[in-house]
Design a protein around this motif. Structure first.
Motif, PDB file in Angstrom:
ATOM      1  N   MET A 154     -60.755  37.171 -84.299  1.00 39.01           N
ATOM      2  CA  MET A 154     -60.539  36.088 -83.361  1.00 39.01           C
ATOM      3  C   MET A 154     -61.699  36.070 -82.360  1.00 39.01           C
ATOM      4  O   MET A 154     -62.179  37.109 -81.932  1.00 39.01           O
ATOM      5  CB  MET A 154     -59.219  36.307 -82.640  1.00 39.01           C
ATOM      6  N   ALA A 155     -62.128  34.891 -81.994  1.00 39.52           N
ATOM      7  CA  ALA A 155     -63.246  34.750 -81.067  1.00 39.52           C
ATOM      8  C   ALA A 155     -62.845  35.231 -79.673  1.00 39.52           C
ATOM      9  O   ALA A 155     -61.773  34.890 -79.174  1.00 39.52           O
ATOM     10  CB  ALA A 155     -63.695  33.303 -81.012  1.00 39.52           C
ATOM     11  N   SER A 156     -63.727  36.002 -79.050  1.00 41.98           N
ATOM     12  CA  SER A 156     -63.410  36.532 -77.728  1.00 41.98           C
ATOM     13  C   SER A 156     -63.757  35.551 -76.614  1.00 41.98           C
ATOM     14  O   SER A 156     -63.283  35.692 -75.502  1.00 41.98           O
ATOM     15  CB  SER A 156     -64.153  37.844 -77.500  1.00 41.98           C
ATOM     16  N   ASN A 157     -64.606  34.562 -76.913  1.00 42.59           N
ATOM     17  CA  ASN A 157     -65.006  33.599 -75.884  1.00 42.59           C
ATOM     18  C   ASN A 157     -64.158  32.329 -75.909  1.00 42.59           C
ATOM     19  O   ASN A 157     -64.460  31.381 -75.212  1.00 42.59           O
ATOM     20  CB  ASN A 157     -66.480  33.237 -76.041  1.00 42.59           C
ATOM     21  N   LEU A 158     -63.099  32.303 -76.674  1.00 41.64           N
ATOM     22  CA  LEU A 158     -62.238  31.132 -76.784  1.00 41.64           C
ATOM     23  C   LEU A 158     -61.227  31.120 -75.641  1.00 41.64           C
ATOM     24  O   LEU A 158     -60.561  32.122 -75.376  1.00 41.64           O
ATOM     25  CB  LEU A 158     -61.503  31.144 -78.119  1.00 41.64           C
ATOM     26  N   GLU A 159     -61.133  30.003 -74.959  1.00 37.73           N
ATOM     27  CA  GLU A 159     -60.153  29.848 -73.882  1.00 37.73           C
ATOM     28  C   GLU A 159     -58.900  29.215 -74.484  1.00 37.73           C
ATOM     29  O   GLU A 159     -58.886  28.044 -74.826  1.00 37.73           O
ATOM     30  CB  GLU A 159     -60.737  28.981 -72.778  1.00 37.73           C
ATOM     31  N   PHE A 160     -57.857  29.998 -74.615  1.00 38.81           N
ATOM     32  CA  PHE A 160     -56.674  29.552 -75.342  1.00 38.81           C
ATOM     33  C   PHE A 160     -55.902  28.457 -74.625  1.00 38.81           C
ATOM     34  O   PHE A 160     -55.203  27.680 -75.252  1.00 38.81           O
ATOM     35  CB  PHE A 160     -55.763  30.751 -75.630  1.00 38.81           C
ATOM     36  N   TYR A 161     -56.040  28.355 -73.309  1.00 35.90           N
ATOM     37  CA  TYR A 161     -55.342  27.281 -72.606  1.00 35.90           C
ATOM     38  C   TYR A 161     -55.954  25.919 -72.918  1.00 35.90           C
ATOM     39  O   TYR A 161     -55.311  24.887 -72.739  1.00 35.90           O
ATOM     40  CB  TYR A 161     -55.328  27.526 -71.090  1.00 35.90           C
ATOM     41  N   ALA A 162     -57.200  25.883 -73.409  1.00 34.16           N
ATOM     42  CA  ALA A 162     -57.858  24.624 -73.733  1.00 34.16           C
ATOM     43  C   ALA A 162     -57.581  24.170 -75.167  1.00 34.16           C
ATOM     44  O   ALA A 162     -57.903  23.042 -75.526  1.00 34.16           O
ATOM     45  CB  ALA A 162     -59.360  24.743 -73.516  1.00 34.16           C
ATOM     46  N   VAL A 163     -56.980  25.029 -75.997  1.00 30.06           N
ATOM     47  CA  VAL A 163     -56.720  24.691 -77.392  1.00 30.06           C
ATOM     48  C   VAL A 163     -55.602  23.664 -77.467  1.00 30.06           C
ATOM     49  O   VAL A 163     -54.522  23.859 -76.913  1.00 30.06           O
ATOM     50  CB  VAL A 163     -56.357  25.952 -78.206  1.00 30.06           C
ATOM     51  N   LYS A 164     -55.884  22.547 -78.140  1.00 32.58           N
ATOM     52  CA  LYS A 164     -54.883  21.487 -78.284  1.00 32.58           C
ATOM     53  C   LYS A 164     -54.198  21.535 -79.643  1.00 32.58           C
ATOM     54  O   LYS A 164     -53.033  21.188 -79.770  1.00 32.58           O
ATOM     55  CB  LYS A 164     -55.539  20.107 -78.116  1.00 32.58           C
ATOM     56  N   LYS A 165     -54.929  21.967 -80.683  1.00 34.38           N
ATOM     57  CA  LYS A 165     -54.381  22.052 -82.034  1.00 34.38           C
ATOM     58  C   LYS A 165     -54.933  23.285 -82.728  1.00 34.38           C
ATOM     59  O   LYS A 165     -56.026  23.748 -82.413  1.00 34.38           O
ATOM     60  CB  LYS A 165     -54.795  20.841 -82.877  1.00 34.38           C
ATOM     61  N   LEU A 166     -54.184  23.759 -83.688  1.00 33.11           N
ATOM     62  CA  LEU A 166     -54.642  24.803 -84.585  1.00 33.11           C
ATOM     63  C   LEU A 166     -54.428  24.299 -86.004  1.00 33.11           C
ATOM     64  O   LEU A 166     -53.311  23.999 -86.399  1.00 33.11           O
ATOM     65  CB  LEU A 166     -53.866  26.100 -84.357  1.00 33.11           C
ATOM     66  N   ARG A 167     -55.512  24.180 -86.744  1.00 31.14           N
ATOM     67  CA  ARG A 167     -55.424  23.713 -88.123  1.00 31.14           C
ATOM     68  C   ARG A 167     -55.682  24.897 -89.051  1.00 31.14           C
ATOM     69  O   ARG A 167     -56.619  25.661 -88.843  1.00 31.14           O
ATOM     70  CB  ARG A 167     -56.462  22.638 -88.401  1.00 31.14           C
ATOM     71  N   ILE A 168     -54.871  25.032 -90.075  1.00 31.25           N
ATOM     72  CA  ILE A 168     -55.075  26.058 -91.090  1.00 31.25           C
ATOM     73  C   ILE A 168     -55.493  25.331 -92.356  1.00 31.25           C
ATOM     74  O   ILE A 168     -54.728  24.542 -92.918  1.00 31.25           O
ATOM     75  CB  ILE A 168     -53.808  26.894 -91.305  1.00 31.25           C
ATOM     76  N   LEU A 169     -56.718  25.575 -92.793  1.00 33.10           N
ATOM     77  CA  LEU A 169     -57.307  24.830 -93.890  1.00 33.10           C
ATOM     78  C   LEU A 169     -57.506  25.727 -95.108  1.00 33.10           C
ATOM     79  O   LEU A 169     -58.157  26.756 -95.019  1.00 33.10           O
ATOM     80  CB  LEU A 169     -58.662  24.259 -93.466  1.00 33.10           C
ATOM     81  N   PRO A 170     -56.960  25.328 -96.268  1.00 30.95           N
ATOM     82  CA  PRO A 170     -57.220  26.096 -97.483  1.00 30.95           C
ATOM     83  C   PRO A 170     -58.556  25.674 -98.103  1.00 30.95           C
ATOM     84  O   PRO A 170     -58.769  24.504 -98.413  1.00 30.95           O
ATOM     85  CB  PRO A 170     -56.050  25.709 -98.394  1.00 30.95           C
ATOM     86  N   ARG A 171     -59.468  26.632 -98.229  1.00 32.88           N
ATOM     87  CA  ARG A 171     -60.773  26.369 -98.839  1.00 32.88           C
ATOM     88  C   ARG A 171     -61.206  27.584 -99.644  1.00 32.88           C
ATOM     89  O   ARG A 171     -61.156  28.711 -99.160  1.00 32.88           O
ATOM     90  CB  ARG A 171     -61.831  26.088 -97.779  1.00 32.88           C
ATOM     91  N   ASN A 172     -61.680  27.329-100.837  1.00 28.94           N
ATOM     92  CA  ASN A 172     -62.251  28.375-101.691  1.00 28.94           C
ATOM     93  C   ASN A 172     -61.327  29.577-101.852  1.00 28.94           C
ATOM     94  O   ASN A 172     -61.727  30.718-101.720  1.00 28.94           O
ATOM     95  CB  ASN A 172     -63.610  28.842-101.151  1.00 28.94           C
ATOM     96  N   ARG A 173     -60.063  29.293-102.093  1.00 31.61           N
ATOM     97  CA  ARG A 173     -59.038  30.314-102.299  1.00 31.61           C
ATOM     98  C   ARG A 173     -58.843  31.206-101.076  1.00 31.61           C
ATOM     99  O   ARG A 173     -58.395  32.340-101.179  1.00 31.61           O
ATOM    100  CB  ARG A 173     -59.376  31.147-103.531  1.00 31.61           C
ATOM    101  N   CYS A 174     -59.195  30.674 -99.883  1.00 30.24           N
ATOM    102  CA  CYS A 174     -58.984  31.372 -98.607  1.00 30.24           C
ATOM    103  C   CYS A 174     -58.417  30.385 -97.602  1.00 30.24           C
ATOM    104  O   CYS A 174     -58.394  29.189 -97.838  1.00 30.24           O
ATOM    105  CB  CYS A 174     -60.299  31.921 -98.068  1.00 30.24           C
ATOM    106  N   PHE A 175     -57.964  30.891 -96.479  1.00 28.91           N
ATOM    107  CA  PHE A 175     -57.479  30.045 -95.406  1.00 28.91           C
ATOM    108  C   PHE A 175     -58.390  30.208 -94.197  1.00 28.91           C
ATOM    109  O   PHE A 175     -58.737  31.323 -93.815  1.00 28.91           O
ATOM    110  CB  PHE A 175     -56.041  30.407 -95.017  1.00 28.91           C
ATOM    111  N   TYR A 176     -58.789  29.094 -93.620  1.00 28.97           N
ATOM    112  CA  TYR A 176     -59.643  29.087 -92.440  1.00 28.97           C
ATOM    113  C   TYR A 176     -58.882  28.492 -91.268  1.00 28.97           C
ATOM    114  O   TYR A 176     -58.139  27.528 -91.437  1.00 28.97           O
ATOM    115  CB  TYR A 176     -60.911  28.254 -92.699  1.00 28.97           C
ATOM    116  N   TRP A 177     -59.083  29.059 -90.090  1.00 29.30           N
ATOM    117  CA  TRP A 177     -58.487  28.537 -88.870  1.00 29.30           C
ATOM    118  C   TRP A 177     -59.494  27.634 -88.189  1.00 29.30           C
ATOM    119  O   TRP A 177     -60.658  27.983 -88.036  1.00 29.30           O
ATOM    120  CB  TRP A 177     -58.131  29.646 -87.909  1.00 29.30           C
ATOM    121  N   GLU A 178     -59.029  26.497 -87.768  1.00 27.08           N
ATOM    122  CA  GLU A 178     -59.876  25.562 -87.040  1.00 27.08           C
ATOM    123  C   GLU A 178     -59.199  25.251 -85.717  1.00 27.08           C
ATOM    124  O   GLU A 178     -58.084  24.751 -85.689  1.00 27.08           O
ATOM    125  CB  GLU A 178     -60.055  24.280 -87.860  1.00 27.08           C
TER     126      GLU A 178
END
Length: 63
Positions: free
Chosen positions: A1-25
């Motif tokens: 998880m990114a240490s410089n991310l301000e979680f109060y500013a996050v409006k959405k969390l997208r979980i994307l399946p790509r290349n047989r893996c899951f990516y968080w956006e």
């Protein structure tokens, strides 16, 4: 998880399946930077059609 991310500013969390893996956006709100108002009276134009190698570019005189 990114240490410089301000979680109060996050409006959405997208979980994307790509290349047989899951990516968080993370989608968050960003400040809009306003461009400064430029004074169109203070404009410099350069005519580059008549410049030869022996021309002084700054003063426009031949050496």
């Amino acid at each position: 998880m990114a240490s410089n991310l301000e979680f109060y500013a996050v409006k959405k969390l997208r979980i994307l399946p790509r290349n047989r893996c899951f990516y968080w956006e993370f989608v968050y709100k960003k400040e809009v930077v306003v461009k400064p108002q430029l004074n169109k009276e203070n404009v410099l134009g350069i005519n580059h059609t008549n410049i030869s190698p022996d021309t002084n570019f700054i003063e426009g005189e031949k050496n």
